[in-house]
Design an enzyme around this catalytic site. Structure first.
Site, PDB file in Angstrom:
ATOM      1  CB  SER A 123      38.018  52.298  20.734  1.00  0.00           C
ATOM      2  OG  SER A 123      38.116  53.702  20.640  1.00  0.00           O
ATOM      3  CD  GLU A 178      50.689  51.239  31.613  1.00  0.00           C
ATOM      4  OE1 GLU A 178      51.112  50.310  32.344  1.00  0.00           O
ATOM      5  OE2 GLU A 178      49.962  51.036  30.621  1.00  0.00           O
ATOM      6  CE  LYS A 232      43.096  52.265  27.391  1.00  0.00           C
ATOM      7  NZ  LYS A 232      42.286  53.221  26.593  1.00  0.00           N
TER       8      LYS A 232
HETATM    9  C1  LIG Z   1      42.886  53.974  25.568  1.00  0.00           C
HETATM   10  C2  LIG Z   1      41.947  54.190  24.464  1.00  0.00           C
HETATM   11  C3  LIG Z   1      42.371  54.184  23.117  1.00  0.00           C
HETATM   12  C4  LIG Z   1      43.821  54.071  22.715  1.00  0.00           C
HETATM   13  O1  LIG Z   1      44.442  52.883  23.076  1.00  0.00           O
HETATM   14  P1  LIG Z   1      44.782  51.736  22.021  1.00  0.00           P
HETATM   15  O2  LIG Z   1      45.695  50.841  22.765  1.00  0.00           O
HETATM   16  O3  LIG Z   1      45.415  52.377  20.840  1.00  0.00           O
HETATM   17  O4  LIG Z   1      43.499  51.082  21.659  1.00  0.00           O
HETATM   18  C5  LIG Z   1      41.424  54.315  22.127  1.00  0.00           C
HETATM   19  N1  LIG Z   1      40.122  54.473  22.418  1.00  0.00           N
HETATM   20  C6  LIG Z   1      39.668  54.504  23.695  1.00  0.00           C
HETATM   21  C7  LIG Z   1      38.209  54.688  23.944  1.00  0.00           C
HETATM   22  C8  LIG Z   1      40.564  54.362  24.757  1.00  0.00           C
HETATM   23  O5  LIG Z   1      40.101  54.393  26.016  1.00  0.00           O
END
Ligand SMILES: *Cc1c(COP(=O)(O)O)cnc(C)c1O
Length: 427
Positions: free
Chosen positions: A396, A129, A107
């Site tokens: 992610s 948000e 993020k």
């Molecule tokens: C917020 C988040 C997501 C989901 O958000 P996307 O916009 O779909 O990437 C996925 N993995 C993690 C670790 C997150 O913090």
């Protein structure tokens, strides 16, 4: 029209115009927001064409986010898969380590980009948000770096469940505004942030946290996140000597997936797989699989797949992972689903929980529960792939934030049930 209505739009123009992804995207917002969105789009296009802006962003990503992140071979996870696969099967698995970014997830790539944009547009204040608080923390971090005032809208129910992230944001100097309307979760927080921006866009930039919302956000956020796929491509060529055969990423709003997939869209030999939250079942309200079980409509300013009733009311959603718990999805994913370029599947809470443990035990890292959905799907896919094939998981984020939830879910499972069939099982 209400910026936030979940109404169905059936006659959206199927064009190639900027801000459109096939028939999807657009800006379904009240008149009062149009000038702010247009000015944002113009400034964004002008700045990103500048060498200086791109250099500044590159430096920020290196110095603040800690990029580049490694593409690491997952040797013991690969061995686990091969032990269960037929002879000659079991792809080599790699992890693109976004969990190693500052604040623990991808993020920050987007919030640094947008905070830099806000600064260059002369805005003194940013708003955002947040659901579980991950985007809020990443926004508060970027705001502190640039000395911008920062207010984060968060549903009071989410604020209660994610108290630690509320404290984090406040320690970083942000103000957390608790939203008491509706279900007091992400959707309501987004409505309030949009409402704020309608009255404050002169002084304020709104940092949306995923590839959702009205034009130009889906394009802009995907651009900022494309550093993930661009790095992966270079690393794959150096480390594998070729492009990956498959890439798997989880999809909430869809930003980590879009950032990973985009640089590979023209590489038809690389299979791209997005993973949605299958939750606890396929009934309405039990999952957050917007692409698999939703249909086109308008939510938060964009025409895209939305989980909705026949009357167009947005449905409640469920997932064990707060980051996937959203009743719509980025419009670019809607286009990729229709064209077939990306395949989308769902993984249940139980399967994600198993994948969380599997990655912890084989690779010594705790993934975010969102990420665990991608791991579950990847393991299933890898088993059927040739052993000379390479599969990349977009890791992610890290799972520290989910430790308590995982312990709670594991205890719940032991007390009630029926173990799920296999760690890499599928819905
Ligand atoms: C917020 C988040 C997501 C989901 O958000 P996307 O916009 O779909 O990437 C996925 N993995 C993690 C670790 C997150 O913090």
């Amino acid at each position: 029209m209400d910026a936030t209505a979940g109404s169905t739009e059936t006659d959206a123009a199927p064009t190639d115009v900027p801000g459109r992804f096939g028939p999807y995207g657009g800006a379904y917002v009240p008149e009062t927001l149009i000038p702010a969105l247009q000015s944002l789009e113009e400034t964004y296009e002008r700045l990103t064409a500048e060498e200086r802006f791109r250099d500044e962003l590159r430096e920020l990503l290196a110095n603040v986010a800690g990029r580049p992140t490694p593409l690491s071979p997952a040797e013991r996870l690969t061995r686990f898969v091969r032990a269960r696969a037929r002879k000659g099967r079991g792809a080599r698995i790699w992890l693109k380590r976004e969990d190693l970014c500052h604040t623990g997830a991808h993020k920050i790539n987007n919030t640094l980009g947008q905070a830099l944009l806000a600064k260059r547009m002369g805005k003194r204040r940013v708003i955002a948000e947040t659901g579980a608080g991950q985007h809020g923390v990443a926004t508060a971090t970027a705001s502190a770096h640039f000395g911008l005032a920062c207010e984060i809208y968060m549903g009071s129910e989410d604020a209660r469940r994610q108290r630690l992230n509320v404290v984090r944001m406040e320690l970083l100097g942000a103000t957390v505004v608790r939203v008491e309307s509706g279900s007091r979760t992400l959707k309501d927080a987004t409505n309030e942030a949009m409402r704020d921006w309608m009255g404050s866009s002169e002084s304020t930039h709104y940092i949306i946290g995923s590839v959702v919302g009205p034009r130009p956000y889906p394009q802009m956020v995907a651009d900022f996140q494309s550093v993930i796929g661009a790095e992966t491509k270079g690393q794959a060529l150096r480390q594998m000597g070729k492009l990956p055969d498959s890439i798997v990423a989880c999809v909430g709003g869809g930003s980590n997936a879009a950032g990973m997939f985009r640089p590979f869209i023209e590489d038809a030999a690389t299979r791209l797989v997005g993973v949605e939250a299958g939750g606890r079942g396929s009934d309405p309200g039990d999952h957050a699989a917007s692409l698999l079980r939703g249909r086109p409509g308008v939510l938060h300013g964009a025409y895209t797949y939305v989980l909705q009733t026949d009357e167009g009311q947005t449905l409640p959603v469920h997932s064990c992972s707060a980051g996937l718990d959203y009743p719509a999805v980025g419009p670019e994913h809607a286009m990729w689903k229709d064209s077939g370029r990306v395949t989308y599947n769902a993984v249940t809470d139980a399967q994600a929980l198993d994948a969380f443990s599997l990655l912890a035990h084989t690779e010594g890292l705790l993934p975010a529960l969102e990420t665990a959905h991608a791991v579950a799907e990847a393991v299933r896919l890898a088993e059927d792939m040739d052993e000379n094939a390479d599969l990349v998981i977009c890791l992610s984020g890290r799972g520290d934030k989910d430790v308590e939830e995982v312990v709670r879910l594991q205890a719940l499972r032991q007390s009630t049930q029926s173990p799920s069939d296999s760690p890499a099982g599928r819905e």
